[in-house]
Design a protein around this motif. Structure first.
Motif, mmCIF file in Angstrom:
data_model
loop_
_atom_site.group_PDB
_atom_site.id
_atom_site.type_symbol
_atom_site.label_atom_id
_atom_site.label_comp_id
_atom_site.label_asym_id
_atom_site.label_seq_id
_atom_site.Cartn_x
_atom_site.Cartn_y
_atom_site.Cartn_z
ATOM 1 N N ASP A 159 44.715 28.899 51.655
ATOM 2 C CA ASP A 159 44.658 30.361 51.612
ATOM 3 C C ASP A 159 45.122 30.961 52.935
ATOM 4 N N ARG A 199 38.893 35.427 38.999
ATOM 5 C CA ARG A 199 38.861 34.028 39.414
ATOM 6 C C ARG A 199 37.702 33.738 40.350
ATOM 7 N N SER A 200 37.453 34.651 41.290
ATOM 8 C CA SER A 200 36.431 34.390 42.300
ATOM 9 C C SER A 200 35.031 34.699 41.796
ATOM 10 N N PRO A 207 37.031 30.418 47.919
ATOM 11 C CA PRO A 207 38.296 30.871 48.495
ATOM 12 C C PRO A 207 38.078 32.016 49.484
ATOM 13 N N THR A 258 40.309 38.004 46.172
ATOM 14 C CA THR A 258 40.677 36.919 47.080
ATOM 15 C C THR A 258 41.818 37.334 48.002
ATOM 16 N N ARG A 301 44.286 35.449 48.758
ATOM 17 C CA ARG A 301 45.544 35.013 48.157
ATOM 18 C C ARG A 301 46.100 36.052 47.185
ATOM 19 N N GLU A 302 45.237 36.677 46.415
ATOM 20 C CA GLU A 302 45.687 37.694 45.455
ATOM 21 C C GLU A 302 46.356 38.860 46.168
ATOM 22 N N CYS A 361 40.000 38.620 55.536
ATOM 23 C CA CYS A 361 41.406 38.818 55.866
ATOM 24 C C CYS A 361 41.603 39.491 57.222
ATOM 25 N N HIS A 397 38.254 35.591 50.833
ATOM 26 C CA HIS A 397 38.346 36.897 50.178
ATOM 27 C C HIS A 397 38.854 37.940 51.167
ATOM 28 N N TYR A 457 36.915 28.798 40.409
ATOM 29 C CA TYR A 457 37.564 27.918 41.389
ATOM 30 C C TYR A 457 36.832 26.583 41.543
ATOM 31 N N SER A 485 37.896 40.434 41.418
ATOM 32 C CA SER A 485 38.721 39.366 40.871
ATOM 33 C C SER A 485 37.974 38.581 39.796
#
Length: 586
Positions: A249, A403-404, A136, A409, A411-412, A142, A138, A206, A401
């Motif tokens: 994302d 999840r990652s 994903p 991420t 998205r977070e 961004c 991160h 993920y 995170s």
């Protein structure tokens, strides 16, 4: 209408009428003459360096020349006052009538006010994000995503023909690691106990759904295949799944690309496109067989002094010549870069912009060198480096995170503070400078939170129209001539100051596009919002300055025109930055 471009033309026309200048016109360079806002607004509405630019060539004193030019400018009916400052700066104060006509133009043009023909349809390719398709997005991606997207929007608004592009790095060793990581999750989905994820593989959760999807599609068949067979299948499925995730994302951040270019296509058919690009460079004399000096510092264990196929990049601006082939005969990663850039050039881009992370600083010179060699100077290339973003919550660093696996991420971040807050704050500092992003700060409803302050200004503009409908129920704002109502009504100095701030917008658009610095627009929008809020607050203390006056319908309609112009510029600028212009905020 660009006020400063308008007066640059007027000033140059006035210069042509001065005898001293007419006599030596052929030897004078008007190209260095600029018109811009004075550093101190109390000095006037526009300033020019014309006298300082021309004095030496004319053999005269800059200040004396400025006085002569000033007398000629006073003949312009739209000029109220001309003063000379310092060594020869000419400050101009404009008439109320000029501001009123300019405001009427702003109202008529609406959100198209500030749109420019600067680019003249020149084809520009902006490549940004281009993260490895191994997981994903991160927070490190961004900033580049926002800067690249806003820059592309800005260039399009300034008249360029822009393509937003994402380069999928789907041919490197990291894809083998991804496939092995996914295959492990596939075995897990089949019921096998995989234990702790081995070092060197991607540990994030993920990948669990990807493994489950493979198990559902293939059952145990993949498990029974030799590695060279399952590897190709898993690579395809993994890359496809990662790109779906990445696009999703990016969509949460309102980032959408026109083209997703796969690196693997360069390696297809025996790397035909890479071979063609190298052959083209060879034909132009940029490729040779030779050796490179050993790298500085401690030598790698696998380093060998051998003859290689090299790009003669030092002759086109690079620090060292670059290898194009490995010892096993395969092409280097750099060779793929050459082929990719040639592909862009062959697609007709007069300008290419790469938005990269600060850790890619070493790529700048080599990309510039490739562009010079491939395009032979016919295409411009720019590399913009985005510095790191550090995440904080109330001043404390944000933890990684779950999840990652090892990062926060994108998205977070978006889900916690909102898309608009992320986008605007990523632009609210020059991209070449580090950025501290505090979750608490970007959700504050205060002047210290730039995105709130700017969006609140637009929402306030909309509230003025609601107030006007309450004060004048029969007023049809869909048909009323707001532009025509301006003449003779907008005369208060504080109102004209707001018009002057609006008048800077076209110049900001062009300057930001030329410098490729979208943060300039974010700064301007904050300044405009500040000017609007300040005028609003004056209306609290002085009722005669309020936008809606239920005792004076004609004045109210004129002031609604001013509010319409403010709202239009805010909406236009927010659109370019990729953020919304809310009608209401609670």
């Amino acid at each position: 209408m660009n006020l400063f471009a308008d007066f640059e033309t007027r000033i140059k026309n006035a210069l042509e009428q001065i005898d001293l200048i007419k006599e030596k016109r052929s030897s004078l360079d008007f190209g260095r003459i600029v018109v811009e806002p004075p550093r101190d607004a109390s000095h006037g509405d526009a300033a020019t360096n014309a006298a300082m630019v021309l004095a030496k060539a004319l053999g005269t004193n800059p200040r004396a020349l400025a006085e002569v030019i000033g007398e000629k400018l006073k003949e312009d009916a739209d000029v109220d006052e001309v003063t000379v400052a310092g060594p020869g700066f000419i400050n101009i104060r404009l008439s109320t009538g000029y501001w009123q006509r300019l405001l009427a133009t702003m109202i008529s043009e609406g959100t198209d006010f500030g749109r420019s023909t600067l680019g003249k349809g020149r084809k520009v390719n902006v490549e940004y994000v281009s993260a490895n398709p191994t997981g994903p997005m991160h927070v490190g991606h961004c900033r580049g995503a926002v800067v690249g997207d806003a820059l592309a929007n800005l260039l399009a608004f300034a008249g360029y023909d822009v393509t937003k592009e994402y380069y999928i790095n789907d041919a490197g060793a990291q894809i083998d690691v991804l496939a092995r990581s996914v295959f492990l999750r596939y075995r897990e989905a089949l019921g096998e106990k995989i234990g702790e994820i081995p070092s060197g593989l991607y540990p994030g959760d993920y990948l669990v759904p990807v493994g489950q999807a493979l198990a559902k599609e293939f059952g145990v068949r993949l498990h029974n295949m030799p590695e060279e067979e399952w590897m190709a299948i898993v690579k395809d499925r993994a890359i496809e799944a990662m790109m779906v995730m990445i696009k999703d994302d990016l969509a949460t951040l309102n980032v959408h690309h026109d083209i997703f270019f796969s690196e693997r296509t360069l390696h297809a058919d025996g790397a035909a496109r890479i071979r063609k690009a190298i052959n083209d460079l060879t034909f132009k004399g940029h490729v040779y067989r030779g050796t490179l000096p050993p790298p500085k510092g401690q030598l790698p264990e696998d380093w060998e002094d051998r003859e290689q196929t090299l790009f003669r990049s030092t002759e086109v601006g690079d620090d060292i010549d670059r290898p194009l082939m490995k010892s096993d005969g395969s092409y280097t990663y750099f060779a793929a870069d050459v082929a990719y850039l040639k592909d862009k050039f062959d697609r007709g881009y007069a300008e290419m912009i790469y938005v990269l992370g600060a850790d890619h600083g070493g790529y700048v010179k080599r990309l510039e060198a490739v562009n010079r060699a491939v395009s032979e100077g016919k295409s411009k290339l720019t590399v913009l480096l985005c510095q790191l973003v550090k995440l904080f919550r109330d001043g404390e660093p944000v933890k990684m995170s779950k999840r990652s696996g090892d990062f926060v991420t994108l998205r977070e971040v978006v889900e916690e503070v909102g898309r608009d807050s992320v986008r605007f704050m990523m632009l609210y500092r020059k991209s070449s400078e580090p950025l501290d992003f505090d979750f608490a700060k970007v959700t504050e409803q205060s002047k210290d939170n730039p995105v709130f302050y700017v969006q609140y200004a637009h929402a306030r503009c909309m509230s003025v129209f609601r107030q006007a409908r309450e004060a004048f129920p029969d007023l049809d704002l869909e048909t009323v001539d707001l532009a025509g109502a301006i003449d003779g009504q907008i005369v208060d100095p504080t109102e004209l100051q707001l018009v002057a701030k609006l008048a800077e917008y076209p110049r900001i658009i062009e300057a930001a596009a030329q410098s490729q610095e979208p943060h300039r627009l974010a700064f301007y929008l904050y300044d405009l919002a500040s000017s609007f809020h300040a005028h609003w607050n004056k209306g609290k203390d002085s009722p005669e300055l309020r936008f809606v006056n239920d005792k004076h319908r004609q004045l109210t309609v004129a002031r609604l025109g001013l509010v319409h112009a403010v709202a239009s510029v805010l909406k236009s600028g927010l659109f370019v930055t990729g953020t919304d212009a809310p009608v209401e905020m609670r």
